[in-house]
Design a protein around this motif. Sequence first.
Motif, PDB file in Angstrom:
ATOM      1  N   ALA A 160     -36.666  -4.216  46.097  1.00 34.76           N
ATOM      2  CA  ALA A 160     -36.940  -3.549  47.386  1.00 34.76           C
ATOM      3  C   ALA A 160     -37.930  -2.399  47.174  1.00 34.76           C
ATOM      4  N   ALA A 161     -37.768  -1.672  46.064  1.00 34.58           N
ATOM      5  CA  ALA A 161     -38.727  -0.598  45.742  1.00 34.58           C
ATOM      6  C   ALA A 161     -40.117  -1.178  45.512  1.00 34.58           C
ATOM      7  N   LEU A 162     -40.167  -2.327  44.854  1.00 33.20           N
ATOM      8  CA  LEU A 162     -41.455  -3.009  44.632  1.00 33.20           C
ATOM      9  C   LEU A 162     -42.146  -3.252  45.967  1.00 33.20           C
ATOM     10  N   ARG A 163     -41.385  -3.749  46.946  1.00 40.79           N
ATOM     11  CA  ARG A 163     -42.001  -4.051  48.249  1.00 40.79           C
ATOM     12  C   ARG A 163     -42.368  -2.766  48.992  1.00 40.79           C
ATOM     13  N   ARG A 164     -41.608  -1.706  48.818  1.00 46.93           N
ATOM     14  CA  ARG A 164     -42.004  -0.428  49.441  1.00 46.93           C
ATOM     15  C   ARG A 164     -43.290   0.105  48.799  1.00 46.93           C
TER      16      ARG A 164
ATOM     17  N   TYR B 168     -45.523  -1.026  40.583  1.00 44.34           N
ATOM     18  CA  TYR B 168     -44.295  -0.836  39.804  1.00 44.34           C
ATOM     19  C   TYR B 168     -43.783   0.595  39.926  1.00 44.34           C
ATOM     20  N   GLY B 169     -44.444   1.368  40.787  1.00 46.62           N
ATOM     21  CA  GLY B 169     -43.903   2.672  41.165  1.00 46.62           C
ATOM     22  C   GLY B 169     -44.346   3.829  40.318  1.00 46.62           C
ATOM     23  N   LEU B 170     -45.438   3.656  39.563  1.00 39.98           N
ATOM     24  CA  LEU B 170     -45.936   4.766  38.753  1.00 39.98           C
ATOM     25  C   LEU B 170     -47.370   5.062  39.144  1.00 39.98           C
ATOM     26  N   CYS B 171     -47.695   6.337  39.197  1.00 37.78           N
ATOM     27  CA  CYS B 171     -49.041   6.768  39.554  1.00 37.78           C
ATOM     28  C   CYS B 171     -49.835   7.002  38.272  1.00 37.78           C
ATOM     29  N   PRO B 172     -51.048   6.478  38.191  1.00 37.74           N
ATOM     30  CA  PRO B 172     -51.843   6.658  36.966  1.00 37.74           C
ATOM     31  C   PRO B 172     -52.099   8.121  36.630  1.00 37.74           C
ATOM     32  N   THR B 173     -52.243   8.979  37.636  1.00 35.96           N
ATOM     33  CA  THR B 173     -52.531  10.381  37.364  1.00 35.96           C
ATOM     34  C   THR B 173     -51.314  11.275  37.561  1.00 35.96           C
TER      35      THR B 173
ATOM     36  N   LEU C 137     -44.434   7.056  45.478  1.00 36.30           N
ATOM     37  CA  LEU C 137     -44.079   5.782  44.831  1.00 36.30           C
ATOM     38  C   LEU C 137     -42.659   5.831  44.290  1.00 36.30           C
ATOM     39  N   GLU C 138     -42.060   4.659  44.167  1.00 36.48           N
ATOM     40  CA  GLU C 138     -40.693   4.562  43.636  1.00 36.48           C
ATOM     41  C   GLU C 138     -40.694   3.702  42.386  1.00 36.48           C
ATOM     42  N   PRO C 139     -40.338   4.261  41.245  1.00 35.91           N
ATOM     43  CA  PRO C 139     -40.271   3.439  40.032  1.00 35.91           C
ATOM     44  C   PRO C 139     -39.349   2.235  40.250  1.00 35.91           C
ATOM     45  N   VAL C 140     -39.815   1.075  39.829  1.00 37.89           N
ATOM     46  CA  VAL C 140     -39.082  -0.177  40.061  1.00 37.89           C
ATOM     47  C   VAL C 140     -38.108  -0.451  38.912  1.00 37.89           C
ATOM     48  N   LEU C 141     -38.477  -0.004  37.725  1.00 39.23           N
ATOM     49  CA  LEU C 141     -37.694  -0.352  36.531  1.00 39.23           C
ATOM     50  C   LEU C 141     -36.881   0.834  36.035  1.00 39.23           C
ATOM     51  N   SER C 142     -35.607   0.571  35.742  1.00 36.11           N
ATOM     52  CA  SER C 142     -34.771   1.551  35.039  1.00 36.11           C
ATOM     53  C   SER C 142     -34.301   0.913  33.740  1.00 36.11           C
ATOM     54  N   LEU C 143     -34.384   1.673  32.654  1.00 37.62           N
ATOM     55  CA  LEU C 143     -33.980   1.159  31.342  1.00 37.62           C
ATOM     56  C   LEU C 143     -32.668   1.814  30.941  1.00 37.62           C
TER      57      LEU C 143
ATOM     58  N   LEU D  93     -41.483  -3.366  26.506  1.00 31.19           N
ATOM     59  CA  LEU D  93     -40.065  -3.731  26.469  1.00 31.19           C
ATOM     60  C   LEU D  93     -39.950  -5.191  26.040  1.00 31.19           C
ATOM     61  N   THR D  94     -39.094  -5.459  25.077  1.00 31.46           N
ATOM     62  CA  THR D  94     -39.104  -6.794  24.463  1.00 31.46           C
ATOM     63  C   THR D  94     -38.118  -7.732  25.160  1.00 31.46           C
ATOM     64  N   SER D  95     -38.120  -8.973  24.686  1.00 32.99           N
ATOM     65  CA  SER D  95     -37.271  -9.996  25.321  1.00 32.99           C
ATOM     66  C   SER D  95     -35.792  -9.729  25.064  1.00 32.99           C
ATOM     67  N   ARG D  96     -35.463  -8.834  24.123  1.00 32.73           N
ATOM     68  CA  ARG D  96     -34.050  -8.519  23.897  1.00 32.73           C
ATOM     69  C   ARG D  96     -33.465  -7.713  25.062  1.00 32.73           C
ATOM     70  N   VAL D  97     -34.322  -7.096  25.851  1.00 33.98           N
ATOM     71  CA  VAL D  97     -33.862  -6.303  27.004  1.00 33.98           C
ATOM     72  C   VAL D  97     -33.662  -7.244  28.188  1.00 33.98           C
ATOM     73  N   ALA D  98     -32.434  -7.402  28.635  1.00 31.46           N
ATOM     74  CA  ALA D  98     -32.161  -8.270  29.791  1.00 31.46           C
ATOM     75  C   ALA D  98     -32.778  -7.652  31.036  1.00 31.46           C
ATOM     76  N   ARG D  99     -33.394  -8.475  31.884  1.00 33.65           N
ATOM     77  CA  ARG D  99     -33.920  -7.981  33.160  1.00 33.65           C
ATOM     78  C   ARG D  99     -32.919  -8.339  34.251  1.00 33.65           C
ATOM     79  N   VAL D 100     -32.454  -7.340  34.968  1.00 35.33           N
ATOM     80  CA  VAL D 100     -31.435  -7.539  36.003  1.00 35.33           C
ATOM     81  C   VAL D 100     -32.038  -7.111  37.338  1.00 35.33           C
ATOM     82  N   CYS D 101     -32.201  -8.060  38.256  1.00 36.06           N
ATOM     83  CA  CYS D 101     -32.851  -7.731  39.529  1.00 36.06           C
ATOM     84  C   CYS D 101     -31.825  -7.307  40.555  1.00 36.06           C
ATOM     85  N   ARG D 102     -32.217  -6.335  41.375  1.00 39.67           N
ATOM     86  CA  ARG D 102     -31.441  -6.089  42.583  1.00 39.67           C
ATOM     87  C   ARG D 102     -32.387  -5.892  43.755  1.00 39.67           C
ATOM     88  N   GLU D 103     -31.853  -6.087  44.935  1.00 38.84           N
ATOM     89  CA  GLU D 103     -32.688  -6.066  46.145  1.00 38.84           C
ATOM     90  C   GLU D 103     -32.687  -4.694  46.776  1.00 38.84           C
ATOM     91  N   GLY D 104     -32.157  -3.667  46.104  1.00 33.67           N
ATOM     92  CA  GLY D 104     -32.230  -2.297  46.604  1.00 33.67           C
ATOM     93  C   GLY D 104     -30.992  -1.874  47.340  1.00 33.67           C
TER      94      GLY D 104
END
Length: 362
Positions: free
Chosen positions: A10-14, A215-220, A227-233, A351-362
Motif C-alpha cells: 500500500a505504501a508502494l502505491r502511495r 520504494y519510499g526513499l528520497c535520493p537527496t 515518501l513512505e519507506p516500503v521495506l522494513s528489515l 539484501l540476500t535471498s536468505r531474507v524472507a520477503r513478507v508482503c502486506r497490503e498496509g
Amino acid sequence: MRTWAEIDLAALRRNLGVVRRAIGPGREIMAVVKADAYGHGLANVAGALSGLVSSFGVANPGEARVVAGQAPGDIFLLGPVLPQERDSLASPRLVVAISTLAEAEALNALGFPVRAHLCVDTGMGRMGCLPEEARALGLAVSAMPNLRLEGVCTHFPSADEDAGFTRHQIAGLRGVLEGLPPAAGAVHLSNSAGILEYMEDQPFASLVRPGLMLYGLCPTGAHQGELEPVLSLRSRLTLVRLLPAGHGVSYGGTHVTNRPTLVATVGIGYADGYPRQVSNRGAQVLLQGRRCPVLGRVTMDQIMVDVSDLPVRPEPGDVVTLIGREGGERILASEVADWAGTISWEILTGLTSRVARVCREG
Ligand SMILES: *Cc1c(COP(=O)(O)O)cnc(C)c1O
C-alpha cells in the motif's frame, strides 16, 4: 522467522501517487523494478503496480519474463541487450534502448519486429550515442524495416547533486529532439531525482522512470517526508548475556566494553546483506522503540548490540528492527547507507535471498 523484510505494498502505491503528482497530468510512468524490484521482490511489486503504470524498467530478459507474468504494459530493458539474449526480444512487449549503429543492425537482422528507443548519452557515459550522432542514428534506425523507433531517452548521473550539469543534459536532449522527426515517440529522462527536482525544465518529457522514490526513499533526503519507506528489515534476538567491563566483542576485538554490558546477539549478518561496513561506525538497531548500538564487527550471520539501557530486559526471540519503524523511532535505509559509506540503492538491493520477503497490503 529469523530475519525477514516486510514489504508494504500500500505504501508502494502511495509513493506512486507522489510520482504522479510530481509529474503532473499527461505524462506516463515506467516503474523501475530492476534488481528484484530493488530487493523488494519483483513478482509482488510488479503485481501490486499492475494496471497503474504504463511500463516497467528491468535490467535483463530474465527480469522481463517475471514482469510479463504479473502485469500488462511495456517492458523496457534499461541496459544493452547481449548478443546471446537477442532472441528474447521476439516478445512484442519488450522495448530496447539502442546506443550504436552496430546494435541496430544486429537487431534489425533478427528477422522479427523489435521495438526500440534511441538512447542518447548526454553525460552519463554508460550507454547511448553522443548527442551529435543522434540524428544520423535515429534516421538509420527509422529506415530499418524490422526496427520500430518508439522513443528517445537519456539518463542523469548527477541529478541529486549537480543542477548545472543536469540542466545542461536536459538542454542537450532538447537539441537532439529538434533534429529528429517529431514521430520519434516517448521522451524520457528522469530517475527519482529528476522527477523530484527537474520536471519544470523538461516540458517535452512524456515519460519518467522512478526507482528509489517508489520504494519510499528520497535520493537527496529533501523530499523524504512525502515518501513512505516500503521495506522494513527485521530479525530476532538469539541470546542475551551480561559481559563484564573490559571484554572484547566480535572479530578483531575492535570493541571493548567500558562497563558491565548487557549484550544481545541478533540473527542477522552480512550474509543477509546487513553490511559489514557499518562495523564501528555508530550503527544502531531498534528494540522496544529505542535505538541500541551495534557493537564491534558485523559477522556473517550474527551481530551484537548493547541492550543495557532498555527499560525492560529483552529476551531471545524478541524482534529487532534494522530498517523501518518501531514505536516512535525509525531507521531509514539511507541511514544504514551512511553508516556503511554507501547509498540506499546498494543497501536495498544487497539484501540476500536468505531474507524472507513478507508482503502486506498496509
Ligand atoms: C535505475 C535506473 C532508474 C531509476 O533510478 P532511481 O534513482 O532509483 O529513481 C532510471 N533510469 C535508468 C536508466 C536506470 O538505470
